[in-house]
Enzyme design. Structure first.
Site, PDB file in Angstrom:
ATOM      1  N   SER A   7      -3.091  26.539  32.699  1.00  0.00           N
ATOM      2  CA  SER A   7      -2.376  27.348  33.165  1.00  0.00           C
ATOM      3  C   SER A   7      -1.035  26.489  33.471  1.00  0.00           C
ATOM      4  O   SER A   7      -0.758  25.599  33.823  1.00  0.00           O
ATOM      5  CB  SER A   7      -2.466  28.063  34.613  1.00  0.00           C
ATOM      6  OG  SER A   7      -1.298  28.402  35.236  1.00  0.00           O
ATOM      7  N   HIS A  32      -2.899  29.966  29.446  1.00  0.00           N
ATOM      8  CA  HIS A  32      -2.558  30.945  30.695  1.00  0.00           C
ATOM      9  C   HIS A  32      -1.131  30.958  31.161  1.00  0.00           C
ATOM     10  O   HIS A  32      -0.783  29.912  31.517  1.00  0.00           O
ATOM     11  CB  HIS A  32      -3.862  30.511  31.564  1.00  0.00           C
ATOM     12  CG  HIS A  32      -3.830  31.579  32.842  1.00  0.00           C
ATOM     13  ND1 HIS A  32      -4.576  32.921  32.485  1.00  0.00           N
ATOM     14  CD2 HIS A  32      -3.318  31.646  34.034  1.00  0.00           C
ATOM     15  CE1 HIS A  32      -4.625  33.614  33.809  1.00  0.00           C
ATOM     16  NE2 HIS A  32      -3.612  32.894  34.544  1.00  0.00           N
ATOM     17  N   ASP A  34       1.007  32.615  33.828  1.00  0.00           N
ATOM     18  CA  ASP A  34       1.415  33.282  35.246  1.00  0.00           C
ATOM     19  C   ASP A  34       2.550  34.004  35.429  1.00  0.00           C
ATOM     20  O   ASP A  34       3.612  33.399  35.534  1.00  0.00           O
ATOM     21  CB  ASP A  34       1.089  32.327  36.415  1.00  0.00           C
ATOM     22  CG  ASP A  34      -0.554  31.999  36.222  1.00  0.00           C
ATOM     23  OD1 ASP A  34      -1.441  33.105  36.298  1.00  0.00           O
ATOM     24  OD2 ASP A  34      -0.767  30.811  36.279  1.00  0.00           O
ATOM     25  N   MET A  36       4.734  36.133  37.663  1.00  0.00           N
ATOM     26  CA  MET A  36       4.960  36.878  39.345  1.00  0.00           C
ATOM     27  C   MET A  36       6.012  37.262  39.430  1.00  0.00           C
ATOM     28  O   MET A  36       7.279  36.614  39.372  1.00  0.00           O
ATOM     29  CB  MET A  36       4.451  35.436  40.196  1.00  0.00           C
ATOM     30  CG  MET A  36       3.336  34.659  39.902  1.00  0.00           C
ATOM     31  SD  MET A  36       2.731  33.553  41.000  1.00  0.00           S
ATOM     32  CE  MET A  36       1.702  32.570  40.246  1.00  0.00           C
ATOM     33  N   HIS A  65      -0.993  36.697  32.552  1.00  0.00           N
ATOM     34  CA  HIS A  65      -1.804  37.421  33.736  1.00  0.00           C
ATOM     35  C   HIS A  65      -0.411  37.743  34.551  1.00  0.00           C
ATOM     36  O   HIS A  65       0.336  37.143  35.203  1.00  0.00           O
ATOM     37  CB  HIS A  65      -2.147  36.214  34.601  1.00  0.00           C
ATOM     38  CG  HIS A  65      -2.797  36.529  35.878  1.00  0.00           C
ATOM     39  ND1 HIS A  65      -3.174  35.407  36.634  1.00  0.00           N
ATOM     40  CD2 HIS A  65      -3.112  37.686  36.361  1.00  0.00           C
ATOM     41  CE1 HIS A  65      -3.702  36.137  37.766  1.00  0.00           C
ATOM     42  NE2 HIS A  65      -3.488  37.466  37.516  1.00  0.00           N
ATOM     43  N   MET A  67       1.013  39.161  37.545  1.00  0.00           N
ATOM     44  CA  MET A  67       1.259  39.594  38.930  1.00  0.00           C
ATOM     45  C   MET A  67       2.312  40.141  39.579  1.00  0.00           C
ATOM     46  O   MET A  67       3.163  39.546  40.155  1.00  0.00           O
ATOM     47  CB  MET A  67       0.648  38.225  39.788  1.00  0.00           C
ATOM     48  CG  MET A  67      -0.794  37.586  39.477  1.00  0.00           C
ATOM     49  SD  MET A  67      -0.611  35.855  39.765  1.00  0.00           S
ATOM     50  CE  MET A  67      -0.092  35.080  38.060  1.00  0.00           C
ATOM     51  N   MET A 136     -10.233  36.767  40.194  1.00  0.00           N
ATOM     52  CA  MET A 136      -9.601  35.663  41.042  1.00  0.00           C
ATOM     53  C   MET A 136     -10.106  35.153  41.861  1.00  0.00           C
ATOM     54  O   MET A 136     -10.855  35.531  42.712  1.00  0.00           O
ATOM     55  CB  MET A 136      -8.203  36.448  41.675  1.00  0.00           C
ATOM     56  CG  MET A 136      -7.058  36.972  40.708  1.00  0.00           C
ATOM     57  SD  MET A 136      -6.385  35.613  39.865  1.00  0.00           S
ATOM     58  CE  MET A 136      -5.734  34.488  40.952  1.00  0.00           C
ATOM     59  N   GLY A 143      -0.536  27.769  42.651  1.00  0.00           N
ATOM     60  CA  GLY A 143      -1.470  26.851  41.744  1.00  0.00           C
ATOM     61  C   GLY A 143      -2.093  26.027  42.827  1.00  0.00           C
ATOM     62  O   GLY A 143      -1.421  25.806  44.073  1.00  0.00           O
ATOM     63  N   ASP A 174     -10.062  32.408  37.670  1.00  0.00           N
ATOM     64  CA  ASP A 174      -8.728  32.024  37.935  1.00  0.00           C
ATOM     65  C   ASP A 174      -8.494  31.666  39.145  1.00  0.00           C
ATOM     66  O   ASP A 174      -8.515  32.413  40.216  1.00  0.00           O
ATOM     67  CB  ASP A 174      -7.565  32.848  37.480  1.00  0.00           C
ATOM     68  CG  ASP A 174      -6.306  32.474  37.414  1.00  0.00           C
ATOM     69  OD1 ASP A 174      -6.183  31.303  37.781  1.00  0.00           O
ATOM     70  OD2 ASP A 174      -5.408  33.272  37.076  1.00  0.00           O
ATOM     71  N   GLY A 175      -8.450  30.174  39.526  1.00  0.00           N
ATOM     72  CA  GLY A 175      -7.874  29.671  40.782  1.00  0.00           C
ATOM     73  C   GLY A 175      -8.966  28.778  41.472  1.00  0.00           C
ATOM     74  O   GLY A 175     -10.174  28.862  41.575  1.00  0.00           O
ATOM     75  N   SER A 197      -3.785  23.248  37.975  1.00  0.00           N
ATOM     76  CA  SER A 197      -3.833  21.716  38.666  1.00  0.00           C
ATOM     77  C   SER A 197      -4.609  20.935  38.425  1.00  0.00           C
ATOM     78  O   SER A 197      -4.480  19.566  38.058  1.00  0.00           O
ATOM     79  CB  SER A 197      -3.482  21.670  40.223  1.00  0.00           C
ATOM     80  OG  SER A 197      -4.702  22.343  40.681  1.00  0.00           O
TER      81      SER A 197
END
Ligand code: DX5
Ligand code: ZN
Length: 220
Positions: A7, A32, A34, A36, A65, A67, A136, A143, A174-175, A197
């Site tokens: 990510s 990936h 993200d 948001m 993704h 969000m 999720m 992250g 994811d996560g 991370s």
């Protein structure tokens, strides 16, 4: 078989092209991204111009993704911007069938993302119109959060649903994935593993990817 999708949320945005090529050289195929909006989740990240810029510098698979609230307003635009995979949250879209169909018509794989507190049963009707489900394993927004271990059983329940319905739907997670839990998620049936991370938070992202691949390789 599984793949790691780093990510870029945890990457250095001032050197994004370089950060991307480093993981590509380590054998990564999926990136990936993200998105948001500060409404569906309490954080704002990146949008269409960045996806277009990434598309311009790489032939990797771009996994966006979303969000965001009302994802149907933007899902096709992300596919047109160059995303190969577009996921929308089940919690954010009352017309999933329409949105998933539009994503596929735009030439991308259509995914449904599902939050930790949302039961798998919410996917019962829409799953057959999806190419993948993004489970999720943290509450989306940031992250570096801690893995919520109930996601493992959720993956198993989902896997059963897919099997019972005879579908060809892939599972992404994811996560909070790192070397301590990657083997568990692979064993539960996940095929695409997002790591932010645990890849870009490390001094050597290429080495971090290779180590995750090794730790996730389970013999069953
Ligand atoms: C969280 C995002 C994730 C995030 C994962 O809302 O959807 O993709 O980048 O980061 P880590 O792997 O650090 O939990
Ligand atoms: Zn994500």
């Amino acid at each position: 078989m599984f793949e790691i999708a780093p990510s870029i949320l945890s990457a250095d945005f001032t050197r994004l092209a370089e950060e991307i090529s480093v993981v590509k050289e380590a054998g990564v195929r999926v990136l990936h991204v993200d998105v948001m909006d500060g409404r569906f989740v309490p954080n704002i990240t990146i949008g269409l111009p960045v996806v277009r810029s990434i598309r311009a510098v790489t032939d990797m698979i771009i996994d966006t993704h979303l969000m965001i609230v009302e994802p149907s307003r933007y899902a096709v635009e992300f596919a047109e911007a160059g995303a190969n995979m577009v996921s929308v949250h089940v919690e954010a879209d009352p017309h999933l069938h329409r949105t998933l169909t539009a994503i596929r018509e735009a030439g991308a794989l259509a995914g449904i993302a599902i939050n930790p507190a949302t039961p798998v049963s919410m996917l019962e009707e829409a799953i057959e119109f999806a190419d993948f489900i993004l489970v999720m394993s943290v509450n989306p927004g940031f992250g570096g959060q801690k893995f919520i271990s109930t996601a493992l059983n959720k993956v198993r329940v989902l896997k059963n649903m897919i099997r019972e319905k005879g579908l060809d739907v892939r599972i992404e997670i994811d996560g909070g994935i790192d070397g301590s839990n990657i083997a568990d998620v692979v064993e539960a049936g996940v095929e695409l593993i997002v790591a932010g991370s645990a890849v870009y938070g490390k001094d050597d992202p290429a080495k971090a990817v290779r180590e995750l691949m090794e730790k996730g390789t389970v013999w069953v």
